[in-house]
Design an enzyme around this catalytic site. Structure first.
Site, mmCIF file in Angstrom:
data_model
loop_
_atom_site.group_PDB
_atom_site.id
_atom_site.type_symbol
_atom_site.label_atom_id
_atom_site.label_comp_id
_atom_site.label_asym_id
_atom_site.label_seq_id
_atom_site.Cartn_x
_atom_site.Cartn_y
_atom_site.Cartn_z
ATOM 1 N N HIS A 26 -5.481 -3.694 -2.151
ATOM 2 C CA HIS A 26 -5.301 -2.660 -3.175
ATOM 3 C C HIS A 26 -5.353 -3.216 -4.594
ATOM 4 C CE1 HIS A 26 -4.557 0.986 -0.862
ATOM 5 N NE2 HIS A 26 -4.078 0.165 0.051
ATOM 6 N N LYS B 43 -12.063 0.088 -0.893
ATOM 7 C CA LYS B 43 -11.184 0.895 -1.752
ATOM 8 C C LYS B 43 -11.809 0.964 -3.146
ATOM 9 C CE LYS B 43 -7.413 -0.548 1.235
ATOM 10 N NZ LYS B 43 -7.432 0.569 2.166
ATOM 11 N N SER C 133 0.796 -1.227 0.000
ATOM 12 C CA SER C 133 0.000 0.000 0.000
ATOM 13 C C SER C 133 0.825 1.273 0.000
ATOM 14 C CB SER C 133 -0.944 -0.001 1.203
ATOM 15 O OG SER C 133 -0.214 -0.156 2.398
#
Ligand code: PLP
Length: 393
Positions: free
Chosen positions: A210, A241, A182
Protein backbone atom coordinates in the site's frame (compact mmCIF):
# COMPACT_ATOMS: atom_id res chain seq x y z
CA UNK A 1 -28.87 -40.58 -4.73
CA UNK A 2 -25.39 -39.39 -3.69
CA UNK A 3 -25.35 -36.98 -0.74
CA UNK A 4 -23.50 -33.74 -1.42
CA UNK A 5 -20.20 -34.20 0.43
CA UNK A 6 -19.86 -30.40 0.51
CA UNK A 7 -23.16 -29.82 2.29
CA UNK A 8 -21.31 -28.62 5.42
CA UNK A 9 -20.29 -25.52 3.44
CA UNK A 10 -23.95 -24.47 3.32
CA UNK A 11 -24.03 -24.64 7.13
CA UNK A 12 -20.92 -22.48 7.30
CA UNK A 13 -22.53 -19.91 5.01
CA UNK A 14 -25.67 -19.91 7.14
CA UNK A 15 -23.55 -19.23 10.19
CA UNK A 16 -21.88 -16.28 8.39
CA UNK A 17 -25.31 -14.88 7.60
CA UNK A 18 -26.35 -15.12 11.22
CA UNK A 19 -23.22 -13.24 12.32
CA UNK A 20 -23.76 -10.47 9.73
CA UNK A 21 -20.57 -11.57 8.01
CA UNK A 22 -22.07 -12.77 4.74
CA UNK A 23 -21.26 -10.42 1.86
CA UNK A 24 -22.63 -10.36 -1.63
CA UNK A 25 -20.08 -9.23 -4.22
CA UNK A 26 -20.74 -5.74 -5.49
CA UNK A 27 -20.41 -5.58 -9.27
CA UNK A 28 -18.60 -2.71 -10.94
CA UNK A 29 -20.57 -1.68 -14.07
CA UNK A 30 -18.07 0.89 -15.31
CA UNK A 31 -14.35 1.65 -15.10
CA UNK A 32 -12.55 1.58 -11.76
CA UNK A 33 -12.78 5.32 -11.10
CA UNK A 34 -13.36 7.80 -8.27
CA UNK A 35 -16.98 8.31 -9.32
CA UNK A 36 -18.43 5.21 -10.93
CA UNK A 37 -21.26 2.70 -10.86
CA UNK A 38 -21.61 -0.45 -8.76
CA UNK A 39 -24.76 -2.57 -8.89
CA UNK A 40 -26.29 -0.03 -11.30
CA UNK A 41 -25.93 2.71 -8.69
CA UNK A 42 -23.86 5.82 -9.25
CA UNK A 43 -21.48 6.26 -6.30
CA UNK A 44 -18.44 8.12 -5.05
CA UNK A 45 -16.02 5.22 -4.81
CA UNK A 46 -14.00 5.09 -1.59
CA UNK A 47 -13.23 1.39 -1.83
CA UNK A 48 -10.58 0.90 -4.49
CA UNK A 49 -6.79 0.80 -4.14
CA UNK A 50 -6.50 2.82 -7.34
CA UNK A 51 -4.69 5.56 -5.40
CA UNK A 52 -3.43 7.49 -8.42
CA UNK A 53 -6.19 6.75 -10.91
CA UNK A 54 -3.78 4.78 -13.07
CA UNK A 55 -6.32 2.04 -13.89
CA UNK A 56 -7.66 4.39 -16.56
CA UNK A 57 -4.62 6.59 -17.25
CA UNK A 58 -4.33 7.23 -21.02
CA UNK A 59 -0.61 6.39 -21.15
CA UNK A 60 -1.13 2.98 -19.52
CA UNK A 61 -4.18 2.25 -21.66
CA UNK A 62 -2.30 3.09 -24.85
CA UNK A 63 0.75 0.96 -23.99
CA UNK A 64 -1.49 -1.97 -23.04
CA UNK A 65 -3.35 -1.71 -26.36
CA UNK A 66 -0.09 -1.55 -28.32
CA UNK A 67 1.21 -4.62 -26.45
CA UNK A 68 -1.92 -6.60 -27.33
CA UNK A 69 -1.51 -5.60 -30.99
CA UNK A 70 2.17 -6.54 -31.05
CA UNK A 71 2.28 -9.60 -28.80
CA UNK A 72 -1.26 -10.96 -28.28
CA UNK A 73 -3.12 -11.52 -25.06
CA UNK A 74 -1.09 -14.13 -23.22
CA UNK A 75 2.39 -15.59 -22.79
CA UNK A 76 1.44 -19.26 -22.82
CA UNK A 77 4.07 -20.31 -20.33
CA UNK A 78 5.67 -19.76 -16.94
CA UNK A 79 8.61 -17.39 -16.82
CA UNK A 80 11.18 -20.20 -16.44
CA UNK A 81 10.11 -22.11 -19.56
CA UNK A 82 8.90 -19.98 -22.48
CA UNK A 83 7.01 -17.15 -20.79
CA UNK A 84 9.68 -14.47 -20.38
CA UNK A 85 9.36 -11.66 -22.91
CA UNK A 86 11.70 -8.70 -23.30
CA UNK A 87 9.09 -6.51 -21.62
CA UNK A 88 9.16 -8.66 -18.45
CA UNK A 89 12.90 -8.10 -18.25
CA UNK A 90 12.48 -4.38 -18.99
CA UNK A 91 9.90 -4.05 -16.22
CA UNK A 92 12.23 -5.72 -13.71
CA UNK A 93 15.16 -3.49 -14.77
CA UNK A 94 13.06 -0.35 -14.49
CA UNK A 95 11.69 -1.33 -11.08
CA UNK A 96 15.21 -2.10 -9.78
CA UNK A 97 16.41 1.33 -10.84
CA UNK A 98 13.29 2.96 -9.39
CA UNK A 99 13.67 1.20 -6.05
CA UNK A 100 17.47 1.78 -5.96
CA UNK A 101 18.30 -1.92 -5.59
CA UNK A 102 20.44 -4.38 -7.55
CA UNK A 103 17.58 -6.43 -8.94
CA UNK A 104 13.85 -7.12 -8.97
CA UNK A 105 11.68 -10.14 -9.75
CA UNK A 106 8.06 -9.63 -10.76
CA UNK A 107 5.36 -12.05 -9.60
CA UNK A 108 1.77 -12.46 -10.77
CA UNK A 109 0.46 -10.62 -7.70
CA UNK A 110 1.55 -9.04 -4.44
CA UNK A 111 0.06 -12.05 -2.70
CA UNK A 112 2.27 -14.50 -4.58
CA UNK A 113 5.29 -12.22 -4.13
CA UNK A 114 4.94 -12.38 -0.34
CA UNK A 115 3.88 -15.99 -0.04
CA UNK A 116 6.36 -17.22 -2.67
CA UNK A 117 9.28 -15.34 -1.18
CA UNK A 118 8.87 -16.13 2.51
CA UNK A 119 8.28 -19.80 1.74
CA UNK A 120 11.34 -19.92 -0.55
CA UNK A 121 13.91 -18.23 1.67
CA UNK A 122 13.00 -20.00 4.94
CA UNK A 123 12.67 -23.60 6.03
CA UNK A 124 11.53 -25.55 9.06
CA UNK A 125 14.56 -24.76 11.22
CA UNK A 126 14.08 -21.01 10.85
CA UNK A 127 11.87 -18.50 12.65
CA UNK A 128 9.73 -15.55 11.55
CA UNK A 129 9.08 -12.59 13.85
CA UNK A 130 5.93 -10.99 12.44
CA UNK A 131 3.66 -8.03 13.33
CA UNK A 132 0.22 -9.27 14.41
CA UNK A 133 -1.49 -7.22 11.68
CA UNK A 134 0.71 -8.33 8.78
CA UNK A 135 -1.11 -9.22 5.59
CA UNK A 136 -2.59 -12.68 4.99
CA UNK A 137 -0.09 -13.37 2.19
CA UNK A 138 2.78 -13.02 4.67
CA UNK A 139 1.04 -15.33 7.10
CA UNK A 140 0.46 -17.91 4.37
CA UNK A 141 4.09 -17.63 3.25
CA UNK A 142 5.23 -18.23 6.83
CA UNK A 143 2.98 -21.29 7.12
CA UNK A 144 4.21 -22.69 3.81
CA UNK A 145 7.83 -22.27 4.87
CA UNK A 146 7.19 -24.43 7.97
CA UNK A 147 9.37 -22.02 9.96
CA UNK A 148 8.32 -21.23 13.54
CA UNK A 149 6.12 -18.13 13.68
CA UNK A 150 6.44 -15.63 16.54
CA UNK A 151 3.94 -12.80 16.46
CA UNK A 152 4.63 -9.44 18.14
CA UNK A 153 1.92 -6.91 19.13
CA UNK A 154 1.17 -4.34 16.43
CA UNK A 155 4.13 -1.97 15.81
CA UNK A 156 5.80 -2.99 19.08
CA UNK A 157 9.52 -3.15 18.26
CA UNK A 158 10.30 -3.60 21.97
CA UNK A 159 8.21 -6.77 22.08
CA UNK A 160 9.88 -7.99 18.87
CA UNK A 161 13.26 -7.45 20.55
CA UNK A 162 12.23 -9.56 23.56
CA UNK A 163 11.13 -12.39 21.26
CA UNK A 164 14.42 -12.29 19.36
CA UNK A 165 16.45 -12.22 22.57
CA UNK A 166 14.77 -15.46 23.62
CA UNK A 167 15.80 -17.28 20.42
CA UNK A 168 19.02 -19.26 19.83
CA UNK A 169 21.76 -17.01 18.41
CA UNK A 170 22.53 -19.29 15.47
CA UNK A 171 18.93 -19.64 14.27
CA UNK A 172 18.03 -17.89 10.99
CA UNK A 173 15.46 -15.17 11.69
CA UNK A 174 13.20 -13.10 9.47
CA UNK A 175 11.77 -9.88 10.92
CA UNK A 176 8.80 -8.82 8.85
CA UNK A 177 6.32 -5.94 8.76
CA UNK A 178 3.91 -4.26 6.42
CA UNK A 179 5.06 -0.80 5.34
CA UNK A 180 1.46 0.47 5.41
CA UNK A 181 -1.10 -1.68 7.23
CA UNK A 182 -3.99 -2.28 4.91
CA UNK A 183 -6.88 -2.10 7.37
CA UNK A 184 -5.68 0.72 9.64
CA UNK A 185 -3.56 2.79 7.29
CA UNK A 186 -0.76 3.24 9.82
CA UNK A 187 2.94 2.71 9.09
CA UNK A 188 5.29 -0.02 10.25
CA UNK A 189 8.03 1.35 12.58
CA UNK A 190 10.78 0.85 9.99
CA UNK A 191 13.60 2.80 11.68
CA UNK A 192 13.23 0.81 14.92
CA UNK A 193 12.78 -2.53 13.19
CA UNK A 194 15.70 -2.01 10.79
CA UNK A 195 17.98 -1.10 13.72
CA UNK A 196 16.77 -4.19 15.58
CA UNK A 197 17.37 -6.43 12.56
CA UNK A 198 20.90 -5.06 12.15
CA UNK A 199 21.69 -5.49 15.84
CA UNK A 200 20.37 -9.04 16.04
CA UNK A 201 21.33 -10.36 12.60
CA UNK A 202 17.76 -10.80 11.35
CA UNK A 203 16.79 -10.69 7.70
CA UNK A 204 14.61 -7.54 7.37
CA UNK A 205 11.56 -7.74 5.09
CA UNK A 206 8.93 -5.07 4.37
CA UNK A 207 5.69 -5.54 2.44
CA UNK A 208 5.13 -2.16 0.82
CA UNK A 209 1.98 -3.06 -1.11
CA UNK A 210 0.00 0.00 0.00
CA UNK A 211 3.04 2.30 0.01
CA UNK A 212 4.06 1.67 -3.61
CA UNK A 213 3.21 4.80 -5.57
CA UNK A 214 2.00 6.54 -2.40
CA UNK A 215 4.91 7.15 0.00
CA UNK A 216 8.45 8.37 -0.68
CA UNK A 217 9.87 10.34 -3.60
CA UNK A 218 7.87 9.58 -6.76
CA UNK A 219 6.09 6.84 -4.79
CA UNK A 220 9.16 4.72 -4.02
CA UNK A 221 7.54 3.50 -0.80
CA UNK A 222 8.16 3.57 2.95
CA UNK A 223 11.81 2.55 2.59
CA UNK A 224 12.37 5.83 0.78
CA UNK A 225 9.97 7.72 3.09
CA UNK A 226 12.01 6.69 6.16
CA UNK A 227 15.33 6.84 4.26
CA UNK A 228 16.03 3.16 4.92
CA UNK A 229 17.68 2.44 1.56
CA UNK A 230 20.17 -0.43 1.89
CA UNK A 231 18.75 -1.49 5.27
CA UNK A 232 15.82 -3.67 4.14
CA UNK A 233 16.94 -7.00 2.69
CA UNK A 234 13.65 -7.97 1.06
CA UNK A 235 11.22 -5.33 -0.20
CA UNK A 236 7.86 -6.37 -1.61
CA UNK A 237 5.78 -4.02 -3.72
CA UNK A 238 2.58 -4.41 -5.66
CA UNK A 239 1.61 -3.42 -9.17
CA UNK A 240 -2.08 -4.02 -8.42
CA UNK A 241 -2.90 -0.98 -6.32
CA UNK A 242 -1.43 2.49 -7.02
CA UNK A 243 0.30 1.16 -10.14
CA UNK A 244 -3.15 0.40 -11.51
CA UNK A 245 -2.61 -2.97 -13.20
CA UNK A 246 -1.70 -6.30 -11.61
CA UNK A 247 1.32 -7.96 -10.06
CA UNK A 248 3.80 -7.91 -7.24
CA UNK A 249 7.55 -7.69 -7.06
CA UNK A 250 10.48 -8.35 -4.79
CA UNK A 251 13.39 -5.91 -4.72
CA UNK A 252 16.80 -6.72 -3.27
CA UNK A 253 20.24 -8.08 -4.06
CA UNK A 254 21.08 -9.93 -7.29
CA UNK A 255 21.56 -13.16 -5.37
CA UNK A 256 18.14 -12.86 -3.66
CA UNK A 257 16.46 -12.34 -7.02
CA UNK A 258 18.36 -15.14 -8.79
CA UNK A 259 17.50 -17.46 -5.91
CA UNK A 260 13.81 -16.56 -6.27
CA UNK A 261 14.04 -17.21 -10.04
CA UNK A 262 15.07 -20.76 -9.06
CA UNK A 263 13.02 -21.44 -5.96
CA UNK A 264 9.92 -19.21 -5.64
CA UNK A 265 7.09 -21.56 -6.47
CA UNK A 266 4.59 -19.05 -7.99
CA UNK A 267 7.38 -17.83 -10.27
CA UNK A 268 8.23 -21.39 -11.31
CA UNK A 269 4.77 -22.88 -11.55
CA UNK A 270 2.35 -20.17 -12.69
CA UNK A 271 2.09 -18.42 -16.05
CA UNK A 272 3.67 -15.00 -16.48
CA UNK A 273 1.91 -11.66 -16.92
CA UNK A 274 0.13 -11.04 -20.22
CA UNK A 275 1.95 -8.49 -22.41
CA UNK A 276 -0.69 -5.80 -21.76
CA UNK A 277 -0.09 -6.00 -18.00
CA UNK A 278 3.70 -5.81 -18.29
CA UNK A 279 3.46 -2.90 -20.73
CA UNK A 280 1.00 -1.00 -18.52
CA UNK A 281 3.27 -1.44 -15.49
CA UNK A 282 6.27 -0.10 -17.43
CA UNK A 283 4.20 2.94 -18.44
CA UNK A 284 3.10 3.40 -14.81
CA UNK A 285 6.70 3.79 -13.64
CA UNK A 286 7.19 6.47 -16.30
CA UNK A 287 4.08 8.24 -15.01
CA UNK A 288 5.40 8.15 -11.41
CA UNK A 289 8.67 9.67 -12.60
CA UNK A 290 7.22 12.23 -15.00
CA UNK A 291 3.89 13.19 -13.36
CA UNK A 292 4.62 13.28 -9.61
CA UNK A 293 1.93 15.96 -9.20
CA UNK A 294 -0.59 13.08 -9.20
CA UNK A 295 0.92 11.91 -5.91
CA UNK A 296 0.71 15.46 -4.51
CA UNK A 297 -2.97 15.51 -5.43
CA UNK A 298 -3.51 12.20 -3.63
CA UNK A 299 -2.07 13.68 -0.45
CA UNK A 300 -4.04 16.95 -0.74
CA UNK A 301 -7.23 14.91 -1.08
CA UNK A 302 -6.21 12.67 1.80
CA UNK A 303 -5.68 15.63 4.13
CA UNK A 304 -9.01 17.20 3.10
CA UNK A 305 -11.01 14.01 3.63
CA UNK A 306 -9.34 12.90 6.85
CA UNK A 307 -9.78 16.29 8.49
CA UNK A 308 -13.43 16.33 7.36
CA UNK A 309 -14.10 12.94 9.01
CA UNK A 310 -12.35 14.04 12.18
CA UNK A 311 -14.32 17.29 12.28
CA UNK A 312 -17.52 15.26 12.03
CA UNK A 313 -16.38 13.36 15.13
CA UNK A 314 -15.74 9.85 13.74
CA UNK A 315 -13.23 7.44 15.26
CA UNK A 316 -10.66 7.14 12.46
CA UNK A 317 -8.01 5.17 14.33
CA UNK A 318 -4.32 5.97 13.85
CA UNK A 319 -4.09 6.20 10.08
CA UNK A 320 -1.12 7.96 8.47
CA UNK A 321 -2.00 7.20 4.86
CA UNK A 322 -4.85 7.60 2.33
CA UNK A 323 -6.48 4.55 3.98
CA UNK A 324 -8.79 5.89 6.70
CA UNK A 325 -10.90 3.47 8.72
CA UNK A 326 -14.17 4.70 10.19
CA UNK A 327 -14.62 2.46 13.20
CA UNK A 328 -18.19 1.45 13.93
CA UNK A 329 -17.89 -1.24 16.63
CA UNK A 330 -19.51 -4.61 15.93
CA UNK A 331 -19.94 -6.13 12.48
CA UNK A 332 -23.69 -5.43 12.25
CA UNK A 333 -23.11 -1.72 12.80
CA UNK A 334 -20.24 -1.56 10.32
CA UNK A 335 -22.29 -3.33 7.64
CA UNK A 336 -25.26 -1.05 8.34
CA UNK A 337 -23.01 1.99 7.98
CA UNK A 338 -21.66 0.68 4.68
CA UNK A 339 -25.14 -0.19 3.35
CA UNK A 340 -26.64 3.16 4.33
CA UNK A 341 -23.73 5.04 2.79
CA UNK A 342 -24.26 3.10 -0.42
CA UNK A 343 -27.92 4.14 -0.45
CA UNK A 344 -26.71 7.74 -0.10
CA UNK A 345 -24.35 7.32 -3.08
CA UNK A 346 -21.05 6.48 -1.36
CA UNK A 347 -19.30 3.12 -1.61
CA UNK A 348 -17.13 2.39 1.46
CA UNK A 349 -16.79 -1.33 2.08
CA UNK A 350 -17.58 -2.75 5.50
CA UNK A 351 -14.76 -4.80 7.05
CA UNK A 352 -15.38 -7.16 9.95
CA UNK A 353 -13.92 -10.11 11.86
CA UNK A 354 -11.72 -12.06 11.09
CA UNK A 355 -10.07 -9.37 8.94
CA UNK A 356 -10.16 -6.97 11.93
CA UNK A 357 -10.86 -7.49 15.65
CA UNK A 358 -14.51 -8.27 16.57
CA UNK A 359 -15.13 -4.89 18.28
CA UNK A 360 -13.25 -2.90 15.63
CA UNK A 361 -15.48 -3.54 12.62
CA UNK A 362 -15.41 -0.58 10.29
CA UNK A 363 -15.87 0.83 6.90
CA UNK A 364 -12.56 1.44 5.19
CA UNK A 365 -12.20 4.53 3.05
CA UNK A 366 -9.48 5.07 0.48
CA UNK A 367 -9.10 8.47 -1.12
CA UNK A 368 -7.53 8.74 -4.57
CA UNK A 369 -5.84 11.49 -6.56
CA UNK A 370 -8.75 11.56 -8.99
CA UNK A 371 -11.53 12.36 -6.51
CA UNK A 372 -12.75 15.92 -7.00
CA UNK A 373 -13.40 18.18 -4.03
CA UNK A 374 -17.11 17.84 -4.85
CA UNK A 375 -16.84 14.03 -4.65
CA UNK A 376 -15.16 14.21 -1.27
CA UNK A 377 -17.52 16.83 0.15
CA UNK A 378 -20.47 14.76 -1.09
CA UNK A 379 -19.03 11.73 0.74
CA UNK A 380 -18.42 13.73 3.92
CA UNK A 381 -22.01 14.99 3.88
CA UNK A 382 -23.25 11.41 3.53
CA UNK A 383 -20.99 10.26 6.40
CA UNK A 384 -22.35 13.09 8.55
CA UNK A 385 -25.96 12.17 7.80
CA UNK A 386 -25.60 8.40 8.25
CA UNK A 387 -23.21 8.70 11.21
CA UNK A 388 -25.76 10.80 13.07
CA UNK A 389 -28.53 8.38 12.18
CA UNK A 390 -26.55 5.42 13.58
CA UNK A 391 -25.35 7.30 16.65
CA UNK A 392 -21.68 7.17 15.63
CA UNK A 393 -21.17 10.92 15.85
C1 PLP B 1 -0.45 -5.39 2.71
C2 PLP B 1 -0.77 -6.15 1.47
N1 PLP B 1 0.17 -6.97 0.95
C3 PLP B 1 -0.06 -7.66 -0.16
C4 PLP B 1 -1.26 -7.59 -0.83
C5 PLP B 1 -1.48 -8.41 -2.06
O1 PLP B 1 -1.33 -7.63 -3.20
P1 PLP B 1 -2.05 -8.07 -4.57
O2 PLP B 1 -3.42 -7.53 -4.54
O3 PLP B 1 -1.16 -7.47 -5.61
O4 PLP B 1 -2.01 -9.56 -4.62
C6 PLP B 1 -2.25 -6.76 -0.35
C7 PLP B 1 -3.55 -6.64 -1.08
O5 PLP B 1 -4.59 -6.94 -0.62
C8 PLP B 1 -2.02 -6.03 0.84
O6 PLP B 1 -2.96 -5.24 1.36
Amino acid sequence: MRQDPLSYLGDELESLKQQNLYRRLRVLDDEQKAHTSFDHTSVVNLSSNNYLGLTTHPRLRQKALEAVEAFGVGTGSVRTIAGTMAMHMELERKLAEFKKVEAVVVFQSGFTANAGTVSAILSKDDVVISDELNHASIIDGCRLSRAAIKVFPHKDAGAARKIIQGLPAGQRKLLITDGVFSMDGDLGPLPELCALAEETGCIMMVDDAHASGVFGKNGRGTIDHFDMHGRVDVQVGTLSKAIGALGGYVAGTKSLIEFLYHRARPFLFSTSHPPAVAAACIAAIDVLLEEPEIIDRLWENTRFFKSGLERLGFDTGASESPITPVIAGDSARAMKLSDRLFQEGVFAQGIAFPTVAKDKARVRTIVTATHTREDLQFALDAFGKVGTELGLV
